[in-house]
Design an enzyme around this catalytic site. Structure first.
Site, PDB file in Angstrom:
ATOM      1  N   ASP A 261       0.826  -1.215   0.000  1.00 19.97           N
ATOM      2  CA  ASP A 261       0.000   0.000   0.000  1.00 19.97           C
ATOM      3  C   ASP A 261       0.862   1.267   0.000  1.00 19.97           C
ATOM      4  O   ASP A 261       1.695   1.453   0.888  1.00 19.97           O
ATOM      5  CB  ASP A 261      -0.901   0.040   1.227  1.00 19.97           C
TER       6      ASP A 261
ATOM      7  N   ARG B 238     -10.327  -0.344   9.342  1.00 17.67           N
ATOM      8  CA  ARG B 238      -8.979   0.185   9.083  1.00 17.67           C
ATOM      9  C   ARG B 238      -8.980   1.229   7.969  1.00 17.67           C
ATOM     10  O   ARG B 238     -10.005   1.579   7.427  1.00 17.67           O
ATOM     11  CB  ARG B 238      -8.056  -0.973   8.701  1.00 17.67           C
TER      12      ARG B 238
ATOM     13  N   GLU C 294     -11.830  -1.594   0.762  1.00 19.46           N
ATOM     14  CA  GLU C 294     -10.624  -1.168   1.467  1.00 19.46           C
ATOM     15  C   GLU C 294     -10.150   0.199   0.995  1.00 19.46           C
ATOM     16  O   GLU C 294     -10.464   0.641  -0.100  1.00 19.46           O
ATOM     17  CB  GLU C 294      -9.508  -2.186   1.214  1.00 19.46           C
TER      18      GLU C 294
HETATM   19  C1  FRU Z   1      -4.888  -3.279   1.346  1.00 18.33           C
HETATM   20  C2  FRU Z   1      -4.799  -3.723   2.785  1.00 18.33           C
HETATM   21  C3  FRU Z   1      -5.290  -2.637   3.700  1.00 18.33           C
HETATM   22  C4  FRU Z   1      -4.567  -2.945   4.970  1.00 18.33           C
HETATM   23  C5  FRU Z   1      -3.250  -3.524   4.488  1.00 18.33           C
HETATM   24  C6  FRU Z   1      -2.719  -4.662   5.279  1.00 18.33           C
HETATM   25  O1  FRU Z   1      -3.904  -3.811   0.526  1.00 18.33           O
HETATM   26  O2  FRU Z   1      -5.517  -4.912   2.972  1.00 18.33           O
HETATM   27  O3  FRU Z   1      -6.679  -2.637   3.854  1.00 18.33           O
HETATM   28  O4  FRU Z   1      -4.405  -1.772   5.724  1.00 18.33           O
HETATM   29  O5  FRU Z   1      -3.454  -3.943   3.166  1.00 18.33           O
HETATM   30  O6  FRU Z   1      -1.517  -5.129   4.777  1.00 18.33           O
END
Ligand code: FRU
Length: 424
Positions: A53, A209, A294
């Site tokens: 990310d 999150r 997400e």
């Molecule tokens: C997206 C995600 C986010 C999370 C992170 C965990 O790629 O799933 O939602 O914060 O990666 O690695």
């Protein structure tokens, strides 16, 4: 009794629904909503770490911001373990796929800087070991607050639990590079409440999150988007007429889709600094459609609210499907109603020949979309793959009314600034 929304002078709203009928319109491989093929000979940003990310430094209005001519990105990052016996297979070879799949459990926030908006130079960890209260530092948003270089990093402190937190520090520049100083005191902001947003006690697979704070261009107040699931015990959700939408005959059966309960949450700040937040009902729900929406984020354009979120094939409910990628919705006002872009919601998906080539797309207000490379097939059958853990080529996209169009492709990890702040 006054609802929270009335107390804080925010218009009460009903969540908008991403329905099963909308999702039935998703068409993988439509060239206008498909990411160009990522080649297997991609360059790797750094061979010591995986990155995924990517969170460009920005202001509260969403503009990607450089400081003293330096672009800055934050990334979720984990060490690669090519020599760790734990990640060697039976033949003694490095099992990079297993290492990559384990990365979430040791994710940490790192930063990178660049003079050109690409070819990122390694900065380092944002918080020293022991500063963050949990094992995992998951996604969020770095906000440049002012020309003194103060930065609020909002992120998710995960395991145990999942808490939206923030930590304040400062970006410092020299002729030679950028450093992050401070980031020493993590402040918990809020957790899922079990009334609007599902808790771990209600569902061990809950999601809570990915904070994305912003200033509403119309009312000027400070809000925050985040990923959640709709509150309630796992299995208790109803997929009724509203969630199904207007489906053709033969498409009424929802199977086990009650287990998919994603939503995009929103909170409003009670103070100017964003230290005190009140959760509001979700902006958008996907009950019966998908279990994960997400990294929600906005692009404010033409007086409209373009709400983007990333999602996966594997999180779709029975009877509906779509590619991994970014999905979007548009409304004339912050609290909706939101309608799916391109009819279905799909904005930029992976091609079906390379279903895992990229993920975690982030749409910037200049129409550029950044993402990371997950894995790319290296043979015809797709059985051999090359793991990424690095920046994908940036895609250029046009947003027009209720439609989007892929129009360009740029270099790997190209994230140019939209404005520059000279630090005092
Ligand atoms: C997206 C995600 C986010 C999370 C992170 C965990 O790629 O799933 O939602 O914060 O990666 O690695």
């Amino acid at each position: 009794m006054k609802t929270n929304t009335e107390k804080f002078g925010v218009t009460p709203h009903q969540p908008s629904l991403w329905t099963r009928a909308d999702a039935l319109k998703v068409r993988a491989d439509d060239p206008t909503t498909t990411q160009p093929l990522v080649r297997a000979d991609f360059p790797v940003l750094n061979n010591d770490v995986f990155i995924w990310d990517t969170m460009p430094l920005r202001d509260l209005d969403g503009n990607v911001t450089s400081v003293d001519g330096w672009s800055v990105i934050f990334t979720l990052t984990a060490d690669r373990h090519p020599n760790d016996p734990q990640y060697l297979d039976e033949d003694g070879n490095y099992d990079i796929l297993r290492d990559w799949n384990d990365r979430h459990g040791r994710a940490k926030m790192y930063y990178w800087f660049s003079r050109t908006g690409k070819n990122w130079e390694f900065g380092g960890r944002v918080m020293a070991e022991g500063v963050s209260p949990t094992a995992r530092e998951w996604a969020g948003t770095p906000i440049l607050l002012n020309d003194r270089g103060e930065v609020d990093l909002y992120y998710t402190a995960v395991t145990p639990g999942a808490t939206i937190v923030k930590v304040r520090g400062r970006v410092v520049t020299t002729e030679h590079g950028v450093s992050m100083v401070g980031f020493e005191k993590v402040k918990p902001l809020f957790e899922a409440d079990g009334n609007m947003y599902q808790t771990e006690a209600q569902n061990a697979f809950w999601g809570f999150r990915d904070p994305w704070p912003f200033r509403d261009p119309k009312d000027g107040k400070l809000y925050m988007l985040f990923e959640g699931n709709v509150a309630g015990e796992r299995g208790s959700h109803k997929v009724g007429e509203a969630e199904i939408g207007d489906v053709p005959p033969g498409y009424e059966d929802v199977g086990n889709s009650r287990y998919q309960t994603a939503c995009i949450g929103i909170a409003v700040a009670r103070d100017a600094d964003g230290d005190d937040w009140e959760m509001l009902p979700p902006l958008l729900t996907a009950v019966g459609v998908n279990d994960q929406t997400e990294r929600p984020h906005f692009v404010f354009q033409d007086g409209k609210y373009y709400l983007f979120t990333i999602s996966h094939t594997f999180t779709y409910a029975d009877g509906v499907t779509g590619p991994d990628g970014v999905y979007g919705f548009v409304a004339d006002s912050l609290f909706g109603p939101y309608v799916p872009l391109n009819g279905s919601g799909l904005v930029l998906g992976n091609p079906s020949s390379q279903p895992f080539q990229t993920y975690s797309h982030y749409v910037m207000p200049n129409g550029l979309v950044t993402s990371f490379i997950d894995s790319v097939p290296t043979d015809e059958t797709g059985t051999q793959i090359r793991v990424g853990g690095t920046e994908a080529p940036t895609v250029g996209m046009k947003i027009k009314g209720q439609q989007t169009f892929v129009v360009a492709e740029y270099d790997y990890g190209y994230i140019p600034p939209m404005l520059d702040v000279t630090l005092k």
